[in-house]
Design a protein around this motif. Structure first.
Motif, PDB file in Angstrom:
ATOM      1  N   MET A 270       0.827  -1.198   0.000  1.00 19.29           N
ATOM      2  CA  MET A 270       0.000   0.000   0.000  1.00 19.29           C
ATOM      3  C   MET A 270       0.864   1.252   0.000  1.00 19.29           C
ATOM      4  SD  MET A 270      -3.024   1.160  -0.183  1.00 19.29           S
ATOM      5  CE  MET A 270      -4.081  -0.224   0.233  1.00 19.29           C
ATOM      6  N   GLY A 271       1.965   1.224   0.731  1.00 18.53           N
ATOM      7  CA  GLY A 271       2.869   2.369   0.745  1.00 18.53           C
ATOM      8  C   GLY A 271       3.467   2.638  -0.624  1.00 18.53           C
ATOM      9  N   LEU A 272       3.845   1.572  -1.330  1.00 17.98           N
ATOM     10  CA  LEU A 272       4.380   1.730  -2.688  1.00 17.98           C
ATOM     11  C   LEU A 272       3.329   2.339  -3.618  1.00 17.98           C
ATOM     12  CD1 LEU A 272       6.368  -1.605  -3.070  1.00 17.98           C
ATOM     13  CD2 LEU A 272       7.339   0.702  -3.014  1.00 17.98           C
ATOM     14  N   LEU A 273       2.084   1.884  -3.492  1.00 16.36           N
ATOM     15  CA  LEU A 273       1.012   2.392  -4.348  1.00 16.36           C
ATOM     16  C   LEU A 273       0.738   3.866  -4.081  1.00 16.36           C
ATOM     17  CD1 LEU A 273      -1.618  -0.502  -4.371  1.00 16.36           C
ATOM     18  CD2 LEU A 273      -0.569   0.556  -6.370  1.00 16.36           C
ATOM     19  N   ILE A 274       0.444   4.176  -2.828  1.00 19.09           N
ATOM     20  CA  ILE A 274       0.067   5.550  -2.495  1.00 19.09           C
ATOM     21  C   ILE A 274       1.266   6.479  -2.601  1.00 19.09           C
ATOM     22  CG2 ILE A 274      -0.834   7.035  -0.665  1.00 19.09           C
ATOM     23  CD1 ILE A 274      -2.503   4.707   0.284  1.00 19.09           C
ATOM     24  N   GLY A 275       2.419   6.016  -2.143  1.00 17.80           N
ATOM     25  CA  GLY A 275       3.617   6.834  -2.232  1.00 17.80           C
ATOM     26  C   GLY A 275       4.036   7.091  -3.661  1.00 17.80           C
TER      27      GLY A 275
ATOM     28  N   MET B  72       1.453  13.595  -0.979  1.00 15.30           N
ATOM     29  CA  MET B  72       1.093  14.337  -2.181  1.00 15.30           C
ATOM     30  C   MET B  72       2.022  15.530  -2.392  1.00 15.30           C
ATOM     31  SD  MET B  72      -2.570  15.973  -3.354  1.00 15.30           S
ATOM     32  CE  MET B  72      -3.179  14.402  -3.934  1.00 15.30           C
ATOM     33  N   VAL B  73       2.361  16.237  -1.332  1.00 13.06           N
ATOM     34  CA  VAL B  73       3.114  17.490  -1.446  1.00 13.06           C
ATOM     35  C   VAL B  73       4.609  17.294  -1.223  1.00 13.06           C
ATOM     36  CG1 VAL B  73       3.407  19.798  -0.474  1.00 13.06           C
ATOM     37  CG2 VAL B  73       1.106  18.846  -0.776  1.00 13.06           C
TER      38      VAL B  73
ATOM     39  N   GLY C 274       9.540  12.347  -7.966  1.00 13.42           N
ATOM     40  CA  GLY C 274       8.641  12.460  -6.823  1.00 13.42           C
ATOM     41  C   GLY C 274       7.974  11.135  -6.504  1.00 13.42           C
ATOM     42  N   SER C 275       7.549  10.419  -7.540  1.00 12.50           N
ATOM     43  CA  SER C 275       6.936   9.104  -7.337  1.00 12.50           C
ATOM     44  C   SER C 275       7.923   8.144  -6.687  1.00 12.50           C
ATOM     45  CB  SER C 275       6.455   8.550  -8.679  1.00 12.50           C
ATOM     46  OG  SER C 275       5.892   7.271  -8.532  1.00 12.50           O
TER      47      SER C 275
ATOM     48  N   ALA D 253       7.496   6.514  -2.895  1.00 11.73           N
ATOM     49  CA  ALA D 253       7.514   5.071  -2.661  1.00 11.73           C
ATOM     50  C   ALA D 253       8.641   4.685  -1.704  1.00 11.73           C
ATOM     51  CB  ALA D 253       7.668   4.346  -3.995  1.00 11.73           C
ATOM     52  N   ALA D 254       9.824   5.283  -1.905  1.00 13.00           N
ATOM     53  CA  ALA D 254      10.965   4.973  -1.030  1.00 13.00           C
ATOM     54  C   ALA D 254      10.691   5.412   0.411  1.00 13.00           C
ATOM     55  CB  ALA D 254      12.219   5.655  -1.561  1.00 13.00           C
ATOM     56  N   ALA D 255      10.100   6.607   0.572  1.00 12.96           N
ATOM     57  CA  ALA D 255       9.785   7.101   1.917  1.00 12.96           C
ATOM     58  C   ALA D 255       8.799   6.177   2.621  1.00 12.96           C
ATOM     59  CB  ALA D 255       9.224   8.518   1.831  1.00 12.96           C
TER      60      ALA D 255
END
Length: 285
Positions: free
Chosen positions: A20-25, A204-205, A225-226, A230-232
């Protein structure tokens, strides 16, 4: 050393959180890049809080959350546009007023309708509790958003950097702007349902702003940014596992750390790496 990466994967909830983090991030910064370039980052915060009345009413009437939230978010952006068109009020004032009003309305509805909606969950989320079904829903929505960005990339690029030129070329500026606001709203709904408002706005920001300090082209900004988002998310999940931290805030702090590093050390715009201006010497006669 490899066990540091593999040990958390023994738990299903960690695997789901990472996915989920990879998707949303990965998706949030792509949409957020438009807001950063247009200097409308506060709009993401406004829309996120404007979703609350729709979420409460959707829960009370027993309809789909995404429908109620989407209508409420679009009403919020429509109100901002209407206030700007009908008065001399600047956009920052219109956004601040809409932010406070919709959030207040959501709180009033939440208390008067006696719904069991979890406000803390909406604000702060719990990425460790996501299910396989929620991941499937997120994949569908994320793919849809990416397809739309790909289809309308050039018109939105034109609109972003030269609104008057886009109007002169006959582009449907109002519809493009409404479509962008719809994409922002859907992205925030995706993020809020899974990880909460605070983290959705941060993803998002934050990565988009970080990428803005590193590159100059919009498509590069979206890609970097993507990747940063995802990394964060992945780093934040691992930190929460090993340091026993709340996962959402851990991800948000990683996002800010990456931004701070770019602010300080960006090759072109870093505080410590920009070429120093030559100091004028004493006049010699």
């Amino acid at each position: 050393m490899l066990h540091v990466l593999t040990d958390p994967l023994a738990y299903e909830f960690i695997r789901y959180a990472l996915l989920m983090g990879l998707l949303i991030g990965g998706v949030c910064p792509i949409i957020g890049s438009y807001l950063v370039v247009q200097r409308l980052t506060l709009l993401g915060d406004v829309i996120a809080h404007a979703l609350l009345p729709g979420l409460v009413l959707a829960h009370f009437w027993g309809i789909a959350f995404i429908l109620g939230a989407f209508i409420s978010g679009m009403l919020g952006t429509g109100l901002i546009t209407w206030i700007r068109a009908q008065s001399r009020i600047k956009i920052d004032a219109a956004m601040a007023l809409t932010f406070a009003s919709f959030f207040a309305l959501g709180i009033v509805l939440l208390s008067t309708l006696n719904t069991q909606l979890d406000l803390d969950g909406l604000l702060f989320g719990d990425i460790l509790s996501v299910t396989a079904e929620e991941i499937r829903q997120a994949v569908i929505l994320a793919v849809g958003l990416l397809v739309l960005v790909g289809l309308f990339y050039r018109p939105l690029l034109f609109l972003t950097f030269d609104r008057l030129g886009a109007e002169a070329m006959g582009l449907p500026v109002s519809w493009l702007n409404a479509g962008l606001m719809a994409a922002v709203t859907l992205t925030l709904i995706l993020g809020m349902q899974m990880v909460g408002v605070i983290l959705a706005i941060a993803l998002m920001v934050g990565p988009a702003t970080t990428a803005y300090l590193l590159v100059k082209e919009l498509h590069q900004m979206m890609l970097i940014g993507s990747g940063l988002g995802a990394a964060a998310s992945v780093i934040g999940v691992y930190l929460s596992y090993y340091l026993d931290l709340p996962t959402g805030p851990a991800i948000a702090l990683v996002v800010f750390t990456l931004f701070l590093l770019a602010l300080l050390f960006s090759p072109s715009q870093g505080i410590f790496t920009q070429p120093k201006l030559a100091q004028p010497g004493p006049n010699r006669r």
